[in-house]
Write a protein that holds these residues in place. Structure first.
Motif, PDB file in Angstrom:
ATOM      1  N   PHE A 182       0.858  -1.428  -0.182  1.00 28.79           N
ATOM      2  CA  PHE A 182      -0.028   0.340   0.119  1.00 28.79           C
ATOM      3  C   PHE A 182       0.871   1.068   0.118  1.00 28.79           C
ATOM      4  O   PHE A 182       0.648   2.220  -0.532  1.00 28.79           O
ATOM      5  N   ALA A 183       1.936   1.407   0.153  1.00 30.30           N
ATOM      6  CA  ALA A 183       2.966   2.077   0.572  1.00 30.30           C
ATOM      7  C   ALA A 183       3.714   2.733  -0.500  1.00 30.30           C
ATOM      8  O   ALA A 183       4.388   3.339  -0.405  1.00 30.30           O
ATOM      9  N   GLY A 184       3.611   1.529  -1.212  1.00 29.27           N
ATOM     10  CA  GLY A 184       4.452   1.539  -3.058  1.00 29.27           C
ATOM     11  C   GLY A 184       6.090   0.929  -2.716  1.00 29.27           C
ATOM     12  O   GLY A 184       6.569   1.357  -3.879  1.00 29.27           O
ATOM     13  N   TYR A 185       5.567  -0.187  -2.023  1.00 28.84           N
ATOM     14  CA  TYR A 185       6.826  -0.738  -1.751  1.00 28.84           C
ATOM     15  C   TYR A 185       6.649  -2.166  -2.379  1.00 28.84           C
ATOM     16  O   TYR A 185       6.137  -2.921  -2.631  1.00 28.84           O
ATOM     17  N   SER A 186       7.930  -2.642  -3.336  1.00 31.95           N
ATOM     18  CA  SER A 186       7.967  -4.186  -4.365  1.00 31.95           C
ATOM     19  C   SER A 186       8.249  -5.188  -3.272  1.00 31.95           C
ATOM     20  O   SER A 186       8.841  -4.474  -2.328  1.00 31.95           O
TER      21      SER A 186
ATOM     22  N   GLU B 181      13.874  -0.853  -7.817  1.00 29.21           N
ATOM     23  CA  GLU B 181      13.770  -1.100  -9.140  1.00 29.21           C
ATOM     24  C   GLU B 181      14.838  -2.675  -9.674  1.00 29.21           C
ATOM     25  O   GLU B 181      13.808  -3.169 -10.861  1.00 29.21           O
ATOM     26  N   VAL B 182      15.778  -3.625  -9.095  1.00 30.69           N
ATOM     27  CA  VAL B 182      15.650  -4.630  -8.987  1.00 30.69           C
ATOM     28  C   VAL B 182      14.601  -5.562  -8.907  1.00 30.69           C
ATOM     29  O   VAL B 182      14.490  -6.628  -9.380  1.00 30.69           O
ATOM     30  N   LEU B 183      14.315  -5.613  -7.901  1.00 28.21           N
ATOM     31  CA  LEU B 183      12.974  -7.046  -7.920  1.00 28.21           C
ATOM     32  C   LEU B 183      11.693  -6.072  -8.335  1.00 28.21           C
ATOM     33  O   LEU B 183      11.271  -7.250  -9.264  1.00 28.21           O
ATOM     34  N   ASP B 184      11.960  -5.427  -9.303  1.00 30.78           N
ATOM     35  CA  ASP B 184      10.803  -4.696  -9.971  1.00 30.78           C
ATOM     36  C   ASP B 184      10.563  -4.919 -11.568  1.00 30.78           C
ATOM     37  O   ASP B 184      10.204  -6.358 -12.358  1.00 30.78           O
TER      38      ASP B 184
ATOM     39  N   TRP C 138      22.230  -7.771  -4.637  1.00 33.23           N
ATOM     40  CA  TRP C 138      21.019  -6.638  -4.177  1.00 33.23           C
ATOM     41  C   TRP C 138      21.297  -7.772  -3.004  1.00 33.23           C
ATOM     42  O   TRP C 138      20.501  -7.858  -1.880  1.00 33.23           O
ATOM     43  N   THR C 139      22.694  -7.562  -2.463  1.00 31.00           N
ATOM     44  CA  THR C 139      23.105  -7.535  -0.727  1.00 31.00           C
ATOM     45  C   THR C 139      21.546  -6.670  -0.241  1.00 31.00           C
ATOM     46  O   THR C 139      21.238  -6.841   1.023  1.00 31.00           O
ATOM     47  N   ASN C 140      22.212  -5.654  -0.764  1.00 31.17           N
ATOM     48  CA  ASN C 140      21.180  -4.149  -0.231  1.00 31.17           C
ATOM     49  C   ASN C 140      19.996  -4.214  -0.895  1.00 31.17           C
ATOM     50  O   ASN C 140      20.019  -3.912  -2.379  1.00 31.17           O
TER      51      ASN C 140
ATOM     52  N   LYS D 253      28.190  -2.727  -8.257  1.00 33.64           N
ATOM     53  CA  LYS D 253      26.865  -2.816  -8.818  1.00 33.64           C
ATOM     54  C   LYS D 253      25.338  -3.579  -8.525  1.00 33.64           C
ATOM     55  O   LYS D 253      25.103  -3.941  -8.484  1.00 33.64           O
ATOM     56  N   THR D 254      24.722  -1.992  -8.074  1.00 37.67           N
ATOM     57  CA  THR D 254      23.258  -2.312  -7.418  1.00 37.67           C
ATOM     58  C   THR D 254      22.628  -2.196  -8.266  1.00 37.67           C
ATOM     59  O   THR D 254      21.296  -2.066  -7.203  1.00 37.67           O
TER      60      THR D 254
END
Length: 799
Positions: free
Chosen positions: A457-461, A751-754, A745-747, A686-687
């Motif tokens: 709801f807050a907009g997080y993936s 965008e990576v998740l999307d 993606w340790t952190n 590269k993150t």
């Protein structure tokens, strides 16, 4: 003496010119193959054309008898020699040997025409802007079979290509019309499998030297077949700069003649026919073709079952009118299955119950083509884009399997503790314990659902296991595990006395902890179900996670349904002591794993601080337990029960307060350090996914392998050591110019998740291969060998 030498030389040259040269180079007489090609000089038949009409001549050689050229007369005489040479294999061989020019033998077919190959069934090339076109026949002459193959041979030049599908009403694939042909009963144009264009995903192409076969049927095999073709095609260069071209070609195939030599194109035809798409493939099959529907619209999903290791795969789709109205396909390989998803360019398009032509090429040479209706996904389709019974079922099965997976040590240990504690209890008490554990599991999933829905709801993936990138979660879990490890000795003998409801609290807490510690474990079936839930809506999250909770609770629910569940539990004994040591070891290893995760995302000082706090906490917790045991043994009349209870509560608050101060202080420090490291890490690692860099490498003609991994991903580390090691990466760079990009993606990075969610994936590791022909990528299995990857790379790079 000199005069004699000159005489001998002249005599030798005369003999050489007269006999040797004639044997090596035969006279250049016109070769004759068919009696019907010539009229005999003594039987000239002249046909007068009626007024206003004309005489149609099928073969210009009919006019040779009107010539008085001695060479042409000699050619007619050679016809009888040819007829006489048909007496046997040796006679035919003698004829062939006598017509070979030995000096040109090794240049036949390249520089010189082969005299043993006829021109029958071979048309003349017509030249276009960047191509050549002609008609060919597989059969030199028409034999007793009325059906055979002809074809349109096209050779493109200057990096041009032919449009292989319909793009617009003015940009169509090759149109071949034979309606003006004579003695033709019917024909079928069979288009070969196309190739991908580099810049335009919705356009396919043909290029190089290729053949479009045509299966023809003649009306009367005893009469000539005159093919007259009108061929419309689009010759393109660059990013679909196309020039429409029209060719009118003719080819005559004469009735069967045994003495006609082959034209030399039979092997070429056979090679081209062997790579034509078949209705049934040899090594793979289309098992599902459905239209999925979700909140963004409909999409097509195809599933292929392979019977051989996948070394390459290409797929093309057209509607019934020959148009491709889809973006580039999303392709994913999983074991012996290939999943493909096509999204329409028009998001409002209705795809279900529509007809499509599907062409697929497996491992470079196994081509398949079929026409199918896109059915609606069933309620039990586990790969559907909307929640259904099938997805709920595999979520349930995933939860059941989670009971037997030691991917996270405490999951197994806490379950064993929960059961072993109840071994000596009465039936009623045991069932209450199991029920509370089930309640705790559902309570934990309810909390997880609320957190995920709130974040959405807050907009997080959302990502399964992403809590392991949160420092506060890691610190809290480390303290909880330390407390459980300290409680293990007491769990063996008796329950801790937290008050009248301490037994119920412990069962409930164990159920919640099982959920928290199980979240990073995406085993069989669970990854598919949870991945679907996280990219879906609120209802998807609720339905899938409660189905997982039901599966995870199944052993306890089954025990509750038994009449005597206590009969399944072993009695106390020495095994409990050994179990205690095993569980302590597992919990220690888990705590060390949490410390490693903290170290990878912060620094050594944060880990040392957390370790020291855990050791102090465990020491104080041990003193706390001894103090409570001492209070439980006090029977002094001068000390009231209220005082003892007050002391118990104070000691409990003190130990909880110490833990809270440690957790809050260390969490703040860890989060601050984590943020600083993220900034530094972004400068050296590269993150984020640099799509511009990928596009630049593809424009240079280089393939790109993108890996998304994390320090806590064990499979990523295994692949890095076995397959994606420095030696192999350097080898691929030298051999194929492969560019390897590793995104960490340790952190957490939304965008990576999307990006992974675009391909229906939410877990690690994630590998995707790009080539100039596959600019939208080709998702690879989570684990692969070097040879397998090289085969896929070669297939993806070749046209």
């Amino acid at each position: 003496m000199l005069r004699s030498g000159i005489t001998i030389y002249r005599l030798g040259r005369f003999v050489y010119n007269k006999y040797v040269t004639q044997k090596l180079v035969p006279a250049a007489y016109r070769q004759v193959h068919s009696e019907s090609d010539f009229d005999h000089p003594d039987e000239v038949k002249y046909q007068e054309a009626p007024a206003g009409e004309f005489v149609k001549v099928y073969n210009f050689k009919k006019f040779l008898t009107y010539s008085h050229n001695p060479d042409e007369r000699k050619a007619i005489e050679n016809f009888q020699e040819l007829q006489d040479s048909k007496g046997g294999i040796y006679a035919q061989l003698n004829y062939a040997m006598s017509h070979i020019e030995w000096k040109k033998l090794f240049l036949y077919g390249e520089k010189y025409k082969n005299p043993l190959l006829s021109d029958y069934g071979v048309g003349q090339f017509a030249e276009g802007e960047h191509l050549e076109v002609r008609l060919l026949s597989d059969a030199t002459t028409i034999d007793s079979q009325p059906e055979f193959y002809v074809g349109v041979q096209i050779i493109t030049h200057d990096n041009s290509f032919i449009l292989a599908n319909n793009v617009s009403p003015n940009l169509l694939k090759p149109q071949i019309d034979l309606r003006w042909s004579e003695n033709l009963a019917g024909y079928e144009v069979i288009y070969p499998a196309p190739q991908n264009t580099v810049a335009v995903p919705f356009a396919y192409k043909y290029f190089g030297n290729f053949l479009i076969p045509i299966k023809v049927k003649v009306k009367n095999p005893e009469e000539p077949l005159l093919l007259q073709a009108k061929i419309d095609l689009n010759s393109c260069t660059g990013e679909l700069f196309c020039l429409p071209e029209t060719f009118r070609l003719a080819l005559m195939v004469l009735p069967g003649q045994d003495y006609a030599y082959a034209n030399g194109y039979q092997n070429y035809f056979q090679q081209q026919l062997n790579i034509l798409p078949e209705k049934e493939a040899q090594y793979f099959e289309l098992t599902k073709f459905v239209a999925d529907k979700d909140s963004s619209g409909e999409s097509l999903r195809l599933e292929f079952l392979t019977h051989k290791k996948t070394e390459g795969f290409k797929i093309f789709i057209e509607d019934k009118d020959g148009y491709n109205t889809f973006s580039a396909p999303y392709i994913s390989i999983l074991d012996n299955k290939i999943f493909v998803r096509f999204e329409p360019t028009d998001k409002n398009a209705a795809l279900a119950d529509s007809e499509y032509v599907i062409t697929a090429v497996f491992n470079g040479n196994d081509a398949y083509r079929t026409t199918r209706l896109a059915a609606k996904a069933s309620l039990f389709d586990t790969q559907a884009q909307s929640l259904n019974l099938g997805l709920l079922f595999i979520a349930f099965i995933g939860g059941v399997i989670l009971n037997f997976m030691p991917c996270v040590f405490p999951v197994l240990s806490l379950k064993i503790i929960a059961l072993s504690r109840a071994g000596g209890q009465k039936k009623r008490k045991l069932k209450k314990s199991l029920l509370l554990t089930v309640t705790g599991i559902f309570s934990g999933f309810t909390l997880l659902i609320l957190m995920l829905c709130g974040a959405k709801f807050a907009g997080y993936s959302l990502g399964w296991g992403m809590q392991y990138q949160n420092m506060t979660f890691l610190v809290v879990m480390a303290f909880l595990l330390a407390a459980f490890m300290a409680l293990l000795p007491e769990l063996q003998s008796k329950l801790p006395n937290f008050g009248s409801s301490s037994e119920n609290k412990l069962d409930f807490v164990i159920g919640n902890l099982i959920v928290l510690l199980s979240t990073p474990c995406t085993g069989p079936y669970l990854a598919t179900a949870v991945g679907f839930a996280l990219v879906g809506g609120y209802g998807d999250i609720i339905g899938i996670l409660y189905a997982v909770a039901l599966g995870l609770s199944l052993p306890y629910i089954m025990a509750l349904c038994l009449k005597n569940p206590e009969a399944l539990l072993p009695s106390s004994g020495k095994w409990l002591g050994r179990l205690q040591k095993a569980m302590q070891t597992m919990l220690v290893l888990t705590i060390l794993w949490f410390l490693t995760l903290v170290y990878n995302q912060t620094n050594i000082w944060c880990v040392l601080l957390l370790t020291a706090a855990l050791l102090i906490f465990m020491g104080l917790f041990a003193l706390y337990q001894k103090f409570r045991d001492y209070l439980n043994g006090v029977f002094d009349e001068n000390v009231s029960l209220e005082t003892l209870e007050r002391l118990r509560k104070i000691s409990t608050l003190l130990i909880i307060g110490f833990a809270a101060v440690c957790v809050s202080g260390i969490s703040v420090y860890a989060e601050k350090t984590h943020l600083q490291n993220m900034i530094k890490y972004a400068q050296t690692h590269k993150t984020a996914i640099d799509k511009t860099l990928i596009a630049e490498k593809l424009a240079e003609g280089k393939p790109v392998l993108l890996e998304i991994g994390a320090d806590w991903c064990l499979t990523c580390r295994y692949n890095g050591a076995v397959t994606l090691n420095d030696f192999n990466l350097q080898r691929w760079k030298e051999m194929y110019q492969l560019e390897f990009i590793r995104v960490d993606w340790t952190n957490y990075n939304k965008e990576v998740l999307d990006f992974m969610g675009k391909y229906g994936r939410k877990g690690l590791p994630f590998y995707i291969l790009y080539t100039p022909l596959l600019r939208d990528g080709f998702v690879l299995p989570e684990m692969f060998k070097r040879d397998d990857f090289e085969s896929l790379l070669l297939s993806a790079m070749t046209h």
